[in-house]
Design a protein around this motif. Structure first.
Motif, PDB file in Angstrom:
ATOM      1  N   LEU A 106       0.841  -1.192   0.000  1.00 39.51           N
ATOM      2  CA  LEU A 106       0.000   0.000   0.000  1.00 39.51           C
ATOM      3  C   LEU A 106       0.877   1.243   0.000  1.00 39.51           C
ATOM      4  N   ARG A 107       0.653   2.129  -0.963  1.00 38.54           N
ATOM      5  CA  ARG A 107       1.405   3.382  -1.028  1.00 38.54           C
ATOM      6  C   ARG A 107       0.791   4.381  -0.053  1.00 38.54           C
ATOM      7  N   VAL A 108       1.636   4.990   0.762  1.00 35.10           N
ATOM      8  CA  VAL A 108       1.168   5.849   1.851  1.00 35.10           C
ATOM      9  C   VAL A 108       1.899   7.185   1.818  1.00 35.10           C
ATOM     10  N   ALA A 109       1.133   8.272   1.938  1.00 33.48           N
ATOM     11  CA  ALA A 109       1.704   9.605   2.159  1.00 33.48           C
ATOM     12  C   ALA A 109       1.693   9.847   3.664  1.00 33.48           C
ATOM     13  N   TYR A 110       2.868   9.929   4.262  1.00 35.02           N
ATOM     14  CA  TYR A 110       2.988  10.104   5.709  1.00 35.02           C
ATOM     15  C   TYR A 110       3.005  11.588   6.076  1.00 35.02           C
ATOM     16  N   GLY A 111       2.437  11.910   7.253  1.00 33.70           N
ATOM     17  CA  GLY A 111       2.540  13.245   7.824  1.00 33.70           C
ATOM     18  C   GLY A 111       1.660  14.275   7.147  1.00 33.70           C
ATOM     19  N   GLY A 112       1.811  15.529   7.579  1.00 36.26           N
ATOM     20  CA  GLY A 112       1.014  16.618   7.029  1.00 36.26           C
ATOM     21  C   GLY A 112      -0.460  16.406   7.298  1.00 36.26           C
ATOM     22  N   GLU A 113      -1.307  16.873   6.382  1.00 35.59           N
ATOM     23  CA  GLU A 113      -2.747  16.704   6.569  1.00 35.59           C
ATOM     24  C   GLU A 113      -3.161  15.246   6.429  1.00 35.59           C
ATOM     25  N   ASN A 114      -2.333  14.423   5.791  1.00 34.24           N
ATOM     26  CA  ASN A 114      -2.634  12.995   5.677  1.00 34.24           C
ATOM     27  C   ASN A 114      -2.334  12.234   6.963  1.00 34.24           C
ATOM     28  N   GLY A 115      -1.389  12.724   7.747  1.00 36.63           N
ATOM     29  CA  GLY A 115      -1.020  12.076   9.006  1.00 36.63           C
ATOM     30  C   GLY A 115      -0.826  13.101  10.101  1.00 36.63           C
ATOM     31  N   PRO A 116      -1.918  13.702  10.597  1.00 41.44           N
ATOM     32  CA  PRO A 116      -1.797  14.836  11.526  1.00 41.44           C
ATOM     33  C   PRO A 116      -1.148  14.492  12.860  1.00 41.44           C
ATOM     34  N   ASP A 117      -1.086  13.200  13.231  1.00 39.88           N
ATOM     35  CA  ASP A 117      -0.517  12.830  14.530  1.00 39.88           C
ATOM     36  C   ASP A 117       0.917  12.313  14.424  1.00 39.88           C
ATOM     37  N   LEU A 118       1.501  12.328  13.225  1.00 39.06           N
ATOM     38  CA  LEU A 118       2.825  11.727  13.043  1.00 39.06           C
ATOM     39  C   LEU A 118       3.871  12.360  13.948  1.00 39.06           C
ATOM     40  N   LEU A 167      -6.404   7.947  21.267  1.00 34.51           N
ATOM     41  CA  LEU A 167      -6.785   9.311  21.616  1.00 34.51           C
ATOM     42  C   LEU A 167      -7.683   9.288  22.852  1.00 34.51           C
ATOM     43  N   PRO A 168      -7.626  10.316  23.704  1.00 33.50           N
ATOM     44  CA  PRO A 168      -8.501  10.352  24.887  1.00 33.50           C
ATOM     45  C   PRO A 168      -9.974  10.261  24.521  1.00 33.50           C
ATOM     46  N   SER A 169     -10.356  10.861  23.396  1.00 33.78           N
ATOM     47  CA  SER A 169     -11.728  10.770  22.901  1.00 33.78           C
ATOM     48  C   SER A 169     -11.654  10.612  21.384  1.00 33.78           C
ATOM     49  N   PRO A 170     -12.420   9.685  20.808  1.00 37.12           N
ATOM     50  CA  PRO A 170     -12.281   9.419  19.370  1.00 37.12           C
ATOM     51  C   PRO A 170     -12.694  10.601  18.502  1.00 37.12           C
ATOM     52  N   ARG A 171     -12.024  10.742  17.349  1.00 39.48           N
ATOM     53  CA  ARG A 171     -12.453  11.721  16.349  1.00 39.48           C
ATOM     54  C   ARG A 171     -13.817  11.303  15.808  1.00 39.48           C
ATOM     55  N   ARG A 172     -14.621  12.283  15.440  1.00 38.56           N
ATOM     56  CA  ARG A 172     -15.941  11.962  14.896  1.00 38.56           C
ATOM     57  C   ARG A 172     -15.864  11.508  13.448  1.00 38.56           C
ATOM     58  N   LYS A 173     -14.814  11.924  12.721  1.00 32.35           N
ATOM     59  CA  LYS A 173     -14.669  11.480  11.336  1.00 32.35           C
ATOM     60  C   LYS A 173     -13.197  11.350  10.985  1.00 32.35           C
ATOM     61  N   VAL A 174     -12.819  10.137  10.604  1.00 34.38           N
ATOM     62  CA  VAL A 174     -11.474   9.852  10.105  1.00 34.38           C
ATOM     63  C   VAL A 174     -11.609   9.537   8.618  1.00 34.38           C
ATOM     64  N   PRO A 175     -10.825  10.182   7.736  1.00 33.56           N
ATOM     65  CA  PRO A 175     -10.970   9.946   6.294  1.00 33.56           C
ATOM     66  C   PRO A 175     -10.595   8.522   5.897  1.00 33.56           C
ATOM     67  N   ALA A 176     -11.299   7.989   4.900  1.00 32.06           N
ATOM     68  CA  ALA A 176     -10.967   6.671   4.357  1.00 32.06           C
ATOM     69  C   ALA A 176      -9.523   6.653   3.885  1.00 32.06           C
ATOM     70  N   GLY A 177      -8.834   5.539   4.128  1.00 34.84           N
ATOM     71  CA  GLY A 177      -7.446   5.388   3.728  1.00 34.84           C
ATOM     72  C   GLY A 177      -6.447   5.817   4.779  1.00 34.84           C
ATOM     73  N   GLY A 201      -0.603   8.686   8.418  1.00 32.48           N
ATOM     74  CA  GLY A 201      -0.511   8.771   6.965  1.00 32.48           C
ATOM     75  C   GLY A 201      -1.825   8.387   6.323  1.00 32.48           C
ATOM     76  N   ARG A 202      -1.824   8.330   4.985  1.00 35.27           N
ATOM     77  CA  ARG A 202      -3.052   7.955   4.271  1.00 35.27           C
ATOM     78  C   ARG A 202      -2.687   7.311   2.943  1.00 35.27           C
ATOM     79  N   THR A 203      -3.496   6.310   2.556  1.00 32.41           N
ATOM     80  CA  THR A 203      -3.373   5.668   1.252  1.00 32.41           C
ATOM     81  C   THR A 203      -4.656   5.889   0.470  1.00 32.41           C
ATOM     82  N   ALA A 204      -4.546   5.892  -0.858  1.00 31.17           N
ATOM     83  CA  ALA A 204      -5.740   6.028  -1.700  1.00 31.17           C
ATOM     84  C   ALA A 204      -6.283   4.675  -2.142  1.00 31.17           C
ATOM     85  N   GLU A 205      -5.620   3.587  -1.750  1.00 31.74           N
ATOM     86  CA  GLU A 205      -6.108   2.261  -2.139  1.00 31.74           C
ATOM     87  C   GLU A 205      -7.448   1.971  -1.466  1.00 31.74           C
TER      88      GLU A 205
END
Length: 599
Positions: A106-118, A167-177, A201-205
């Motif tokens: 799986l190709r992954v873009a790490y960090g930035g808006e794709n991986g805000p907790d990196l 996380l202490p409290s879950p995010r209400r929406k995590v993007p697919a991938g 990070g995030r993958t588009a697969e």
């Protein structure tokens, strides 16, 4: 040494948990689950393997039938099944299947808006972000289980130094991938959903492809690698071949004669729901279905449908609809002040409506969810065995989403018994030159599941697997304090505000099976009660479970409503379930008698 423990997972499931010293592997638990499915146990509805647990979901109606035939109580029948399952599972060897030879990259873009907790994850691990990415992407992981959401892979093999807290409290929406880390595991969110993992990070697969004959990209036993790529590259997912399903379950093109309703305004949230989507929990697909099954089954009984026929479920603010043909309907659940061509409509009874009538629902003045059943049922094609809308997975309903303005809603053929009643009511309406006609009788309330506005609801609980980890102060707060429903509550779960409940044992739990009614306590101490649309697995501790008979009441709680809790035993929970079932059967018999007389 005790190899395995068994806990009730509410009153309609059990959770079997293997100790770390036992040596049972996730693959071994998955193999046990597969064998249970093949053996066809009476009363077993579904099984969900996880890292060190196996959740067994029960079919209480099937068990109640077996109990009657054997002259036993339902409680005795459930306990007998639990004992047999325990013996079968604890004595069985792993029987681990041969390692799968599939290796998915799986190709992954790490960090930035794709991986805000990196960056925060790297800091906790005492390394740079670059080193964290290198360590995370250098491992070949194994799919230990699928859960939480459709196709969500729990991947084992994460280097110990990369482990992270939820996380202490879950995010209400995590993007697919999104690629996340929680505890000693990593995984990928296949669809947009709430989530409490650290996102790196995030993958588009696409891990979940409902249009494919094989909907899931990954399966238990697969090997998975992550390949770091620049952010712009993940917008070009790798083309993977798959065989499409020949007849889509989400098409919205219907023949003119099938159309029963046109959506003018959809309201706040109007979805198509039936009794639920069974048999897919092990793949992360929620059962879903109507939140208030008593109101759904009552409405279906009133119009002569099978009790599991698809209906419209409206939340807080109802829809505005135009009838495209004559329909026999029933409205149950929350009071949304339904009107036909501006005239107030009665609820909890069959009502015949003329083609062209404008049917309008307002704001709920009592309760939260109203149900509209139509004789013949809502006839969208089933997807994975159900017509229920699962908007997170894009399954069921119309295009897998809540209804929207302009949607046409198909209705099935009119049942014969319903046709006779419809003809009588039409004749009465014709004599009055009216657009609708109702019977003179009504069903009444099967269960006290729609409390008056401003009243306090009392929900009954059975203890959860981690009950003892909350101590006397935790018990006191849960059972003596008052909580209120938060506005962020939805079909996945009811969030509560009130005194936080603290767990004495601060140890992360491995992901495990959960069920509707499970009360989870995240790190912030604010309870979340899982509802009909909940995920099959979760990782927060389970202090208790709302009993099945009270889930319809939970479904009707509105934001701001007050709620208290009362602890009961499992036998009390099963007795309450039997009472509800008995009342529903009496209602169905009474409706058949009334409609047979066309009154």
């Amino acid at each position: 040494m005790e190899r395995m423990r068994m806990f009730p997972l509410g009153d309609a499931a059990f959770l079997f948990s293997w100790t770390e010293e036992d040596g049972t592997t996730p693959s071994g638990i998955a193999a046990r689950a597969a064998r249970l499915r093949k053996q066809g146990w009476t009363g077993l509805r579904d099984v969900v393997p996880a890292y060190r647990t196996l959740a067994v979901h029960l079919n209480l109606r099937e068990l109640a039938g077996a109990a009657r035939r054997a002259g036993r109580s339902l409680a005795a029948e459930v306990e007998r099944l639990a004992e047999r399952l325990y013996r079968a599972l604890v004595d069985e060897a792993d029987g681990v299947p041969a390692e799968a030879d599939r290796h998915i990259r799986l190709r992954v873009a790490y960090g930035g808006e794709n991986g805000p907790d990196l960056n925060a994850c790297a800091e906790r691990s005492g390394m740079s972000s670059e080193r964290f990415v290198e360590a995370h992407s250098s491992v070949v992981y194994a799919v230990a289980m699928i859960g939480f959401a459709p196709g969500f892979p729990y991947l084992s093999g994460l280097p110990e130094e990369l482990a992270q807290p939820r996380l202490p409290s879950p995010r209400r929406k995590v993007p697919a991938g999104s690629v996340g880390v929680a505890g000693g595991q990593t995984g990928v969110y296949p669809v947009d959903s709430p989530g409490g993992w650290q996102l790196i990070g995030r993958t588009a697969e696409r891990l979940f492809r409902p249009e494919a004959r094989e909907p899931f990209l990954l399966a238990p036993g697969d090997r998975v690698s992550f390949v770091p790529v620049p952010a712009e590259e993940i917008e070009k997912p790798e083309e993977r071949e798959f065989e499409p399903v020949t007849a889509s379950g989400n098409g919205s093109s219907f023949r003119a004669e099938e159309i029963g309703l046109e959506v003018i305004k959809p309201g706040l949230l109007t979805t198509i729901q039936d009794a639920g989507r069974y048999g897919w929990l092990a793949y992360g697909v929620t059962e879903g279905g109507a939140m208030d099954t008593v109101s759904m089954r009552t409405a279906n009984a009133l119009v002569g449908n099978p009790e599991d026929a698809a209906v419209l479920e409206m939340t807080l603010l109802g829809a505005s609809l135009k009838l495209r043909r004559d329909l026999l309907c029933a409205i149950c659940g929350a009071d949304m002040e339904a009107r036909a061509d501006g005239m107030s409509l009665p609820t909890d009874r069959p009502v015949w409506l003329r083609a062209g009538t404008f049917l309008e629902f307002g704001r709920a003045v009592r309760g939260c969810r109203a149900y509209l059943a139509v004789a013949g049922g809502i006839a969208v094609p089933p997807a994975l065995g159900s017509r229920s809308t699962d908007d997170r997975a894009g399954l069921g309903g119309i295009a897998g989403q809540a209804l929207a303005s302009g949607d046409w809603v198909p209705v099935g053929p009119l049942p014969r018994e319903s046709g006779r009643l419809a003809a009588v009511l039409k004749e009465q309406a014709d004599r009055r030159a009216a657009s609708w006609q109702a019977v003179s009788w009504h069903a009444g309330r099967i269960a006290d599941n729609v409390a008056p506005s401003g009243s306090r609801a009392i929900l009954r609980l059975v203890a959860g697997a981690e009950w003892e980890e909350f101590g006397e102060e935790g018990y006191r707060r849960l059972l003596e304090e008052e909580y209120r429903v938060e506005a962020s509550s939805d079909r996945m779960g009811v969030r509560l505000s009130g005194p936080p409940i603290e767990r004495n044992l601060q140890v992360e739990l491995a992901s495990h099976g959960v069920a509707p009614g499970t009360m989870q306590i995240p790190a912030d101490g604010r309870p979340i009660i899982l509802a009909a649309g909940c995920q099959p697995t979760g990782g927060y501790p389970k202090i208790a479970h709302v009993i099945g008979a009270d889930l319809p009441l939970l479904a009707q709680l509105r934001p701001g409503d007050a709620v208290r809790f009362r602890l009961v035993g499992l036998e009390d929970a099963w007795a309450a379930w039997e009472t509800t079932e008995r009342n529903l059967h009496l209602l169905q018999a009474g409706v058949r008698h009334k409609e047979g007389g066309n009154s």
